[in-house]
Design a protein around this motif. Structure first.
Motif, PDB file in Angstrom:
ATOM      1  N   TYR A 159      -4.928  15.388  -7.293  1.00  0.00           N
ATOM      2  CA  TYR A 159      -5.109  14.575  -6.085  1.00  0.00           C
ATOM      3  C   TYR A 159      -3.765  14.227  -5.438  1.00  0.00           C
ATOM      4  N   ILE A 160      -2.756  14.058  -6.229  1.00  0.00           N
ATOM      5  CA  ILE A 160      -1.443  13.714  -5.698  1.00  0.00           C
ATOM      6  C   ILE A 160      -0.768  14.931  -5.066  1.00  0.00           C
ATOM      7  N   PHE A 180       0.867  -1.177   0.000  1.00  0.00           N
ATOM      8  CA  PHE A 180       0.000   0.000   0.000  1.00  0.00           C
ATOM      9  C   PHE A 180       0.905   1.230   0.000  1.00  0.00           C
ATOM     10  N   ILE A 181       0.713   2.140  -0.970  1.00  0.00           N
ATOM     11  CA  ILE A 181       1.636   3.272  -1.111  1.00  0.00           C
ATOM     12  C   ILE A 181       0.890   4.591  -1.278  1.00  0.00           C
ATOM     13  N   LYS A 182       1.555   5.667  -0.896  1.00  0.00           N
ATOM     14  CA  LYS A 182       1.092   7.023  -1.204  1.00  0.00           C
ATOM     15  C   LYS A 182       1.615   7.317  -2.607  1.00  0.00           C
ATOM     16  N   LEU A 183       0.734   7.770  -3.482  1.00  0.00           N
ATOM     17  CA  LEU A 183       1.131   8.011  -4.861  1.00  0.00           C
ATOM     18  C   LEU A 183       1.943   9.295  -4.985  1.00  0.00           C
ATOM     19  N   LYS A 218      -6.231  16.565  -0.396  1.00  0.00           N
ATOM     20  CA  LYS A 218      -6.628  15.413  -1.194  1.00  0.00           C
ATOM     21  C   LYS A 218      -5.722  14.218  -0.869  1.00  0.00           C
ATOM     22  N   TYR A 219      -6.233  13.045  -1.163  1.00  0.00           N
ATOM     23  CA  TYR A 219      -5.503  11.808  -0.913  1.00  0.00           C
ATOM     24  C   TYR A 219      -5.382  11.031  -2.224  1.00  0.00           C
ATOM     25  N   ALA A 220      -4.231  10.430  -2.449  1.00  0.00           N
ATOM     26  CA  ALA A 220      -4.023   9.556  -3.597  1.00  0.00           C
ATOM     27  C   ALA A 220      -3.131   8.403  -3.139  1.00  0.00           C
ATOM     28  N   TYR A 221      -3.693   7.212  -3.127  1.00  0.00           N
ATOM     29  CA  TYR A 221      -2.969   6.020  -2.672  1.00  0.00           C
ATOM     30  C   TYR A 221      -3.107   4.925  -3.706  1.00  0.00           C
ATOM     31  N   GLY A 222      -2.239   3.965  -3.621  1.00  0.00           N
ATOM     32  CA  GLY A 222      -2.281   2.861  -4.558  1.00  0.00           C
ATOM     33  C   GLY A 222      -1.853   1.572  -3.902  1.00  0.00           C
ATOM     34  N   ILE A 223      -1.953   0.524  -4.692  1.00  0.00           N
ATOM     35  CA  ILE A 223      -1.469  -0.775  -4.235  1.00  0.00           C
ATOM     36  C   ILE A 223      -0.604  -1.355  -5.346  1.00  0.00           C
ATOM     37  N   ILE A 232       1.378   9.339 -11.952  1.00  0.00           N
ATOM     38  CA  ILE A 232       0.221   9.936 -12.634  1.00  0.00           C
ATOM     39  C   ILE A 232      -0.152   9.168 -13.895  1.00  0.00           C
ATOM     40  N   LYS A 233       0.800   8.911 -14.760  1.00  0.00           N
ATOM     41  CA  LYS A 233       0.507   8.207 -16.024  1.00  0.00           C
ATOM     42  C   LYS A 233      -0.043   6.808 -15.760  1.00  0.00           C
TER      43      LYS A 233
END
Length: 157
Positions: free
Chosen positions: A45-46, A7-10, A51-56, A15-16
């Motif tokens: 968002y990043i 789980f990461i903060k983007l 704002k929050y932008a997270y990913g996996i 972005i791409k």
């Protein structure tokens, strides 16, 4: 879920990849990419503090992303509104979306109220129900309503 997920903060470098995941996850035709402006959307968002932008990541590859925003709260300082949750089709059905959202709720949102909009009788609706989101029976209305299907119909192949 094994140890090959993270789980990461983007960041701006993501972005791409986020735009590609969104377009693939929601079956958006590449011809209408400009209409959606996903690069600008994920960039904001990043980079913006409310704002929050997270990913996996799965095996080092970004497999899913999500965005959310802080809104003023009535019963707390703020409420978090989840705007998008997307997992690339190559990784759907592996529990990555559930893990990403669960980790966001636990590590980022904590006790803060979290809300979102989705369509009833849809796969995403059932997905959110499994994660203990409750339907408050509130209607989402837009003015002026923008029918994206109509707006982009001339671009479709």
């Amino acid at each position: 879920m094994d140890n090959s997920t993270e789980f990461i903060k983007l960041t701006a470098e993501d972005i791409k990849a986020c735009a590609e995941i969104y377009l693939a996850a929601f079956s958006v035709n590449k011809l209408i990419h400009k209409e959606y402006n996903t690069d600008r959307y994920y960039g904001r968002y990043i980079c913006e503090s409310d704002k929050y932008a997270y990913g996996i990541k799965y095996d080092g590859r970004l497999a899913g992303c999500m965005t959310a925003i802080q809104l003023p709260g009535f019963c707390s300082e703020y409420t978090i509104y989840i705007d998008t949750v997307a997992v690339h089709p190559d990784f759907q059905g592996m529990g990555l979306g559930s893990r990403m959202l669960s980790e966001f709720l636990e590590k980022i949102a904590g006790d803060t109220a979290v809300g979102l909009n989705t369509y009833r009788d849809s796969g995403p609706y059932r997905f959110y129900e499994k994660l203990k989101f409750k339907d408050t029976n509130i209607a989402h209305l837009e003015h002026p309503y923008i029918d994206m299907e109509e707006r982009i119909s001339h671009l479709k192949e």
